[in-house]
Design an enzyme around this catalytic site. Structure first.
Site, PDB file in Angstrom:
ATOM      1  N   HIS A   1       1.270   2.547 -22.185  1.00 12.28           N
ATOM      2  CA  HIS A   1       0.979   1.107 -22.287  1.00 12.28           C
ATOM      3  C   HIS A   1       0.437   0.766 -23.680  1.00 12.28           C
ATOM      4  O   HIS A   1      -0.543   0.042 -23.837  1.00 12.28           O
ATOM      5  CB  HIS A   1      -0.005   0.674 -21.199  1.00 12.28           C
ATOM      6  CG  HIS A   1       0.592   0.736 -19.830  1.00 12.28           C
ATOM      7  ND1 HIS A   1       1.069  -0.370 -19.166  1.00 12.28           N
ATOM      8  CD2 HIS A   1       0.824   1.785 -19.007  1.00 12.28           C
ATOM      9  CE1 HIS A   1       1.562  -0.004 -18.001  1.00 12.28           C
ATOM     10  NE2 HIS A   1       1.424   1.303 -17.870  1.00 12.28           N
TER      11      HIS A   1
ATOM     12  N   TYR B   1      -7.003   8.630 -18.704  1.00 16.11           N
ATOM     13  CA  TYR B   1      -7.340   7.461 -19.529  1.00 16.11           C
ATOM     14  C   TYR B   1      -8.467   7.821 -20.502  1.00 16.11           C
ATOM     15  O   TYR B   1      -8.474   7.406 -21.651  1.00 16.11           O
ATOM     16  CB  TYR B   1      -7.766   6.263 -18.660  1.00 16.11           C
ATOM     17  CG  TYR B   1      -6.670   5.660 -17.799  1.00 16.11           C
ATOM     18  CD1 TYR B   1      -5.496   6.347 -17.538  1.00 16.11           C
ATOM     19  CD2 TYR B   1      -6.816   4.407 -17.228  1.00 16.11           C
ATOM     20  CE1 TYR B   1      -4.500   5.801 -16.738  1.00 16.11           C
ATOM     21  CE2 TYR B   1      -5.818   3.846 -16.435  1.00 16.11           C
ATOM     22  CZ  TYR B   1      -4.664   4.560 -16.185  1.00 16.11           C
ATOM     23  OH  TYR B   1      -3.685   4.024 -15.394  1.00 16.11           O
TER      24      TYR B   1
HETATM   25  C1  HEM Z   1      -1.201  10.191 -12.516  1.00 15.52           C
HETATM   26  C2  HEM Z   1      -0.870   8.915 -12.715  1.00 15.52           C
HETATM   27  C3  HEM Z   1      -1.094   8.184 -14.016  1.00 15.52           C
HETATM   28  C4  HEM Z   1      -1.353   8.660 -15.274  1.00 15.52           C
HETATM   29  C5  HEM Z   1      -1.464  10.107 -15.723  1.00 15.52           C
HETATM   30  C6  HEM Z   1      -1.504   7.511 -16.148  1.00 15.52           C
HETATM   31  C7  HEM Z   1      -1.771   7.578 -17.502  1.00 15.52           C
HETATM   32  C8  HEM Z   1      -2.104   6.504 -18.325  1.00 15.52           C
HETATM   33  C9  HEM Z   1      -2.630   6.576 -19.667  1.00 15.52           C
HETATM   34  C10 HEM Z   1      -2.879   7.885 -20.426  1.00 15.52           C
HETATM   35  C11 HEM Z   1      -2.866   5.327 -20.107  1.00 15.52           C
HETATM   36  C12 HEM Z   1      -3.487   4.902 -21.441  1.00 15.52           C
HETATM   37  C13 HEM Z   1      -4.988   4.679 -21.217  1.00 15.52           C
HETATM   38  C14 HEM Z   1      -5.779   4.284 -22.456  1.00 15.52           C
HETATM   39  O1  HEM Z   1      -5.536   4.781 -23.563  1.00 15.52           O
HETATM   40  O2  HEM Z   1      -6.712   3.462 -22.294  1.00 15.52           O
HETATM   41  C15 HEM Z   1      -2.484   4.440 -19.039  1.00 15.52           C
HETATM   42  C16 HEM Z   1      -2.561   3.070 -19.092  1.00 15.52           C
HETATM   43  C17 HEM Z   1      -2.304   2.238 -18.025  1.00 15.52           C
HETATM   44  N1  HEM Z   1      -1.952   2.601 -16.732  1.00 15.52           N
HETATM   45 FE1  HEM Z   1      -1.657   4.455 -16.067  1.00 15.52          FE
HETATM   46  N2  HEM Z   1      -1.360   6.354 -15.408  1.00 15.52           N
HETATM   47  C18 HEM Z   1      -1.105   6.722 -14.105  1.00 15.52           C
HETATM   48  C19 HEM Z   1      -0.919   5.894 -13.033  1.00 15.52           C
HETATM   49  C20 HEM Z   1      -1.039   4.531 -13.056  1.00 15.52           C
HETATM   50  C21 HEM Z   1      -0.992   3.666 -11.891  1.00 15.52           C
HETATM   51  C22 HEM Z   1      -0.836   4.139 -10.439  1.00 15.52           C
HETATM   52  C23 HEM Z   1      -1.166   2.389 -12.351  1.00 15.52           C
HETATM   53  C24 HEM Z   1      -1.245   1.091 -11.589  1.00 15.52           C
HETATM   54  C25 HEM Z   1      -1.744   0.998 -10.385  1.00 15.52           C
HETATM   55  C26 HEM Z   1      -1.317   2.446 -13.796  1.00 15.52           C
HETATM   56  C27 HEM Z   1      -1.515   1.370 -14.637  1.00 15.52           C
HETATM   57  C28 HEM Z   1      -1.820   1.454 -15.974  1.00 15.52           C
HETATM   58  C29 HEM Z   1      -2.086   0.293 -16.815  1.00 15.52           C
HETATM   59  C30 HEM Z   1      -2.043  -1.186 -16.386  1.00 15.52           C
HETATM   60  C31 HEM Z   1      -2.394   0.782 -18.081  1.00 15.52           C
HETATM   61  C32 HEM Z   1      -2.761  -0.026 -19.318  1.00 15.52           C
HETATM   62  C33 HEM Z   1      -4.270  -0.275 -19.302  1.00 15.52           C
HETATM   63  C34 HEM Z   1      -4.720  -0.924 -20.600  1.00 15.52           C
HETATM   64  O3  HEM Z   1      -4.256  -2.008 -20.918  1.00 15.52           O
HETATM   65  O4  HEM Z   1      -5.577  -0.298 -21.268  1.00 15.52           O
HETATM   66  N3  HEM Z   1      -1.250   3.763 -14.183  1.00 15.52           N
HETATM   67  N4  HEM Z   1      -2.015   5.173 -17.951  1.00 15.52           N
END
Ligand code: HEM
Length: 355
Positions: A67, A332
């Site tokens: 993202h 995260y």
């Molecule tokens: C094992 C499952 C998942 C992994 C490993 C993962 C991993 C990540 C990582 C590494 C980031 C960047 C975080 C940052 O730098 O702040 C991210 C962002 C994000 N993830 Fe996931 N994610 C997973 C599942 C999900 C699920 C289930 C959702 C929704 C219900 C989701 C929604 C988001 C959103 C909306 C962002 C952006 C947040 C922002 O704007 O900072 N993710 N994810």
């Protein structure tokens, strides 16, 4: 290119410190155990998950490892008071609470053109009395693709673009899906729900289950949903069309979503598997309305340095037994740790481009 390269600018150092202090009590012990000790038969750590994202999707120093492309918003949450039947959480008491948020597109490339098919994210941080916060990060898909952190990690590798074509290797994807029927089934559901035209008309889903805890300690499983009130979003063109149309919508007037708790039935609706949809007839409680009133380029003063960790919860809300939640929290934090130590050249969506 080392993920840790780049000078730690003083402003970011200060913010990192503040975030660690603020998050220390809220980040689950499970999240840290996950990060330190790994889970499952193969040692899968948050570091390996983020390495996998970087290898498959690429990354740009200073930006989120998933993202990466996003924009900051502000507004408020108007709580209806209806949630008090589930939990004494302060956010459920009637009132208006300040929120800052971030709309994003999945992927590691902050300067990539907007793609309608890319998963859309909405991160929210709701400020509550007595220094509490509620952070959420939701997606515009009705079920999640992966039942576990291992599946997320393995799917990320299976879908990595083949260097010779720039696209996932169809044979590798086919093999992966035949070995992962839950992911194949979830993708079938996702295909039946094509993305809405814009951010403002998208429904966002919390996907992972949470627990509402009332004053007597009674727990109710829930999943969150944000349903758009906007039906006539504007359109825009160009590489940033989704973000540009959101900017137009927000400048036209407040953009609203109803925040709904879908109430699960314990023992019937799985709380530990986000690939499985709950039956459509489950009770829905309208907790209130999310109102977005302003939009801006990401900066240190808004959400650039925020970690939308889904385990930052007010008292009265708790994690479910979904293992994906712990993995998210740890991943995260790892992504945050890397990007906070790097300089970002510039933000892809500048204020003038959002006009
Ligand atoms: C094992 C499952 C998942 C992994 C490993 C993962 C991993 C990540 C990582 C590494 C980031 C960047 C975080 C940052 O730098 O702040 C991210 C962002 C994000 N993830 Fe996931 N994610 C997973 C599942 C999900 C699920 C289930 C959702 C929704 C219900 C989701 C929604 C988001 C959103 C909306 C962002 C952006 C947040 C922002 O704007 O900072 N993710 N994810």
């Amino acid at each position: 290119m080392g993920a840790e390269s780049g000078p730690l600018r003083p402003s970011r150092r200060a913010v990192l410190g503040a975030a660690l202090v603020a998050g220390a009590g809220a980040v689950s012990v499970g999240g840290f155990l996950f990060a330190e000790n790994g889970v499952g038969p193969v040692r899968l750590t948050a570091r390996r998950i983020v390495d996998g994202l970087q290898a498959a999707n690429g990354f740009v120093p200073g930006y989120r490892r998933n993202h990466a492309k996003g924009v900051a918003v502000t507004g408020w949450f108007e709580s209806s008071g209806a949630g008090t039947e589930l939990s004494g959480a302060s956010v459920f008491r009637p009132g208006t609470y300040r929120l800052s948020g971030r709309f994003s597109l999945a992927g590691g490339k902050p300067f990539a053109p907007d793609a309608a098919a890319a998963r859309r994210g909405f991160g929210l941080r709701i400020a509550l009395p007595a220094g509490e916060e509620w952070r959420l990060a939701l997606l515009n898909i009705p079920v999640f693709t992966d039942a576990s952190a291992q599946d997320f990690h393995d799917r990320t590798a299976a879908y990595a673009p083949d260097p010779s074509t720039g696209k996932p290797d169809p044979a590798r994807v086919r093999d992966y899906l035949s070995a992962h029927p839950k992911t194949a089934a979830a993708l079938g559901i996702i295909e039946q729900n094509p993305p809405a035209a814009s951010f403002a008309t998208s429904t966002f889903h919390g996907l992972n289950a949470f627990e509402c805890v009332d004053a007597n300690g009674h727990r109710t499983p829930v999943r969150w949903r944000l349903e758009p009130e906007t039906t006539d979003a504007t359109t825009a063109s160009g590489d940033n069309q989704l973000f540009a149309s959101l900017a137009r919508d927000v400048r036209r007037g407040p953009v609203r979503w109803k925040l709904i708790a879908v109430v699960g039935i314990r023992g019937v609706d799985p709380t530990d598997d986000p690939t499985v949809a709950w039956p459509a007839d489950r009770r829905r409680i309208q907790l209130g309305t999310v109102v977005v009133t302003a939009i801006a380029t990401e900066t240190a003063a808004n959400v650039r340095d925020v970690n939308f960790d889904p385990l930052v919860l007010p008292k009265g809300l708790a994690a479910s037994d979904d293992p994906v939640l712990q993995a998210r929290s740890a991943a995260y934090a790892e992504s945050y740790r890397r990007r906070a130590g790097e300089s970002a050249a510039r933000q892809p969506l500048r204020a003038e481009e959002l006009a």
